[in-house]
Design a protein around this motif. Structure first.
Motif, PDB file in Angstrom:
ATOM      1  N   LEU A  22      28.348  36.832  95.434  1.00  0.00           N
ATOM      2  CA  LEU A  22      27.211  36.436  94.605  1.00  0.00           C
ATOM      3  C   LEU A  22      26.412  37.659  94.143  1.00  0.00           C
ATOM      4  N   ILE A  23      26.350  38.706  94.988  1.00  0.00           N
ATOM      5  CA  ILE A  23      25.676  39.943  94.586  1.00  0.00           C
ATOM      6  C   ILE A  23      26.423  40.585  93.411  1.00  0.00           C
ATOM      7  N   ILE A  24      27.754  40.629  93.503  1.00  0.00           N
ATOM      8  CA  ILE A  24      28.561  41.188  92.414  1.00  0.00           C
ATOM      9  C   ILE A  24      28.374  40.362  91.144  1.00  0.00           C
ATOM     10  N   LEU A  25      28.352  39.039  91.282  1.00  0.00           N
ATOM     11  CA  LEU A  25      28.130  38.168  90.123  1.00  0.00           C
ATOM     12  C   LEU A  25      26.757  38.430  89.500  1.00  0.00           C
ATOM     13  N   SER A  26      25.731  38.579  90.336  1.00  0.00           N
ATOM     14  CA  SER A  26      24.372  38.832  89.833  1.00  0.00           C
ATOM     15  C   SER A  26      24.317  40.128  89.031  1.00  0.00           C
ATOM     16  N   TYR A  27      24.914  41.178  89.560  1.00  0.00           N
ATOM     17  CA  TYR A  27      24.854  42.462  88.869  1.00  0.00           C
ATOM     18  C   TYR A  27      25.789  42.505  87.665  1.00  0.00           C
ATOM     19  N   THR A  28      26.830  41.699  87.660  1.00  0.00           N
ATOM     20  CA  THR A  28      27.657  41.569  86.454  1.00  0.00           C
ATOM     21  C   THR A  28      26.853  40.938  85.327  1.00  0.00           C
ATOM     22  N   LEU A  29      26.109  39.889  85.658  1.00  0.00           N
ATOM     23  CA  LEU A  29      25.249  39.238  84.653  1.00  0.00           C
ATOM     24  C   LEU A  29      24.115  40.166  84.215  1.00  0.00           C
ATOM     25  N   ILE A  30      23.572  40.943  85.165  1.00  0.00           N
ATOM     26  CA  ILE A  30      22.520  41.910  84.819  1.00  0.00           C
ATOM     27  C   ILE A  30      23.059  42.960  83.854  1.00  0.00           C
ATOM     28  N   LEU A  31      24.250  43.497  84.158  1.00  0.00           N
ATOM     29  CA  LEU A  31      24.854  44.517  83.295  1.00  0.00           C
ATOM     30  C   LEU A  31      25.150  43.949  81.914  1.00  0.00           C
TER      31      LEU A  31
END
Length: 340
Positions: free
Chosen positions: A225-234
Motif C-alpha cells: 500500500l505504501i508503494i501504491l500511495s507513492y506511485t499515485l503521488i508520483l
C-alpha cells in the motif's frame, strides 16, 4: 557444585511441565564473545541518544502550535513506538555486555519475542499511515482537512495497535508450545523467534510458517500500500506544470522515503539471511540488533534535518528552555545536539 548439579539447575526433570529448560542463556554476538563488550559503548550511545532525541521531538511537537498537523502527530506516534522498540531489547543487551547477565527467564524471553514483533509491526503500520497522509495532502489537497482529521488519526492508531497486538499473539504462543529439553544457549543478544525455536527438540516449522504468513499479511500489505500511495503521488506530481511546485511536493516526502527504504531493506536482508541459514550467524544477529536500535536513532534525526518547520520548532523550544527553564538547560542542550 558438580557438572551434573549445574545441568540440573538449568533443566527441569519433571514430566509435568511442558518446559524442561528452566531458562535461556543469551550468549551475545556469535564468534566474538571474548571482545563483544567493546560494542557496549556505541550501542549505549545510540540507545540514550535515540531516547533523548525522541523525547525532545515529542516535546517540540507538543509545544509548537505550528506543528499541530497530522503529519507531525504521526511522527510523534512513531517516536513512541521507536522508544518502546529500543527499550524492549537494549537494557538486556547492555546487561549482557556490561555485567555478563546472560540468563533470561522463559516468560521474559517469550514476552520479548512478542514485544519485538508487535513494535516492528506497529512501526510498519505508522509508515503506512504517514504515506496515506502524504497521498491525500498531494493528490487531494482541497479535501485534506476534511479527510485527515484528529478522529482519523486516533482510529488509524488504534487499528494499528490492535492489529499488531492481536495478530502477533500466535508467534509467542507457538514458541511456548515447543519442547526445549536439550539446549538452552542462544547464539544471539536478544530473544528472536527463529533463534529461540531453533533450540526446540520437536518440529519448529509451524513457527516459521506462522511468522512468514504474518509478515506477508502485515508488513507485506503495508509495503504494498505504501508503494501504491507513492506511485499515485508520483503520477500526480508528474502532471504538475510547474517544476517548482513538483519539487516542493516531493520534498515533503523525502524524509519519509529515506526511513521507509532503510526500514524495509533491513527487514528483507534479515529475512533472507535467516531463510538461507547462513553459517556466519554473526551477520543476521548484528543486522537484527541494528534494526531494533538504528531506526529509533535515525527517524528523529532525518525528520529534524530534512523538515524546515521541525527545525524551527526545535530552535524555539531550545531558546525557550534557556530563558524560562534554567534547571533543564543541560538536558535540553544534550537533546538539541542529538539533532544537530
Amino acid at each position: 557444585m558438580s557438572e551434573e548439579e549445574n545441568i540440573s539447575t538449568s533443566l527441569k526433570g519433571t514430566n509435568s511441565s511442558k518446559f524442561q529448560v528452566s531458562e535461556f542463556i543469551l550468549l551475545g554476538f556469535p564468534g566474538i564473545h571474548s571482545w563483544q563488550h567493546w560494542f557496549s559503548l556505541p550501542l549505549a550511545l545510540l540507545y540514550f541518544s535515540a531516547i533523548g532525541a525522541n523525547i525532545f521531538l515529542l516535546i517540540t511537537i507538543c509545544h509548537d502550535p505550528a506543528l499541530q498537523q497530522p503529519m507531525y502527530h504521526f511522527l510523534g506516534i512513531l517516536s513512541l513506538v521507536d522508544m518502546g522498540l529500543a527499550t524492549t531489547i537494549m537494557p538486556k543487551i547492555l546487561a549482557i555486555l556490561w555485567f555478563d547477565s546472560k540468563v533470561i527467564s522463559l516468560p521474559e524471553c517469550f514476552a520479548q519475542i512478542y514485544a519485538i514483533h508487535c513494535f516492528v509491526g506497529m512501526e510498519s503500520g505508522i509508515f503506512l499511515c504517514m504515506a496515506f497522509d502524504r497521498y491525500v495532502a498531494i493528490c487531494h489537497p482541497l479535501r485534506y482537512p476534511s479527510i485527515v482529521t484528529n478522529a482519523l488519526i486516533l482510529k488509524a492508531t488504534l487499528f494499528m495497535v490492535l492489529r499488531n497486538g492481536l495478530c502477533i499473539i500466535p508467534v509467542p504462543v507457538l514458541a511456548v508450545q515447543r519442547n526445549y529439553s536439550s539446549r538452552n544457549e542462544i547464539e544471539h543478544c536478544l530473544c528472536s523467534n527463529l533463534g529461540v525455536t531453533s533450540l526446540a527438540c520437536d518440529d519448529r516449522r509451524p513457527n516459521s510458517i506462522c511468522q512468514l504468513i504474518l509478515a506477508w499479511l502485515g508488513m507485506g500489505s503495508d509495503l504494498s500500500l505504501i508503494i501504491l500511495s507513492y506511485t499515485l503521488i508520483l503520477h500526480s506530481v508528474l502532471k504538475l506544470k510547474s517544476a517548482k511546485a513538483a519539487s516542493k511536493a516531493l520534498s515533503t516526502c523525502t524524509s519519509h522515503l529515506i526511513l521507509i527504504l532503510f526500514f524495509y531493506t533491513v527487514v528483507v536482508v534479515i529475512s533472507v539471511t535467516h531463510l538461507a541459514e547462513t553459517k556466519d550467524t554473526l551477520i543476521p544477529v548484528l543486522l537484527n540488533a541494528r534494526h531494533n536500535i538504528i531506526p529509533p536513532f535515525l527517524n528523529p534525526m532525518v525528520y529534524a534535518l530534512r523538515t524546515k518547520e521541525l527545525r524551527a520548532g526545535c530552535q524555539k523550544v531550545f531558546h525557550l528552555s534557556l530563558e524560562k527553564r534554567p534547571l533543564e538547560t543541560f538536558f535540553v542542550i544534550y537533546m538539541y545536539f542529538n539533532f544537530f
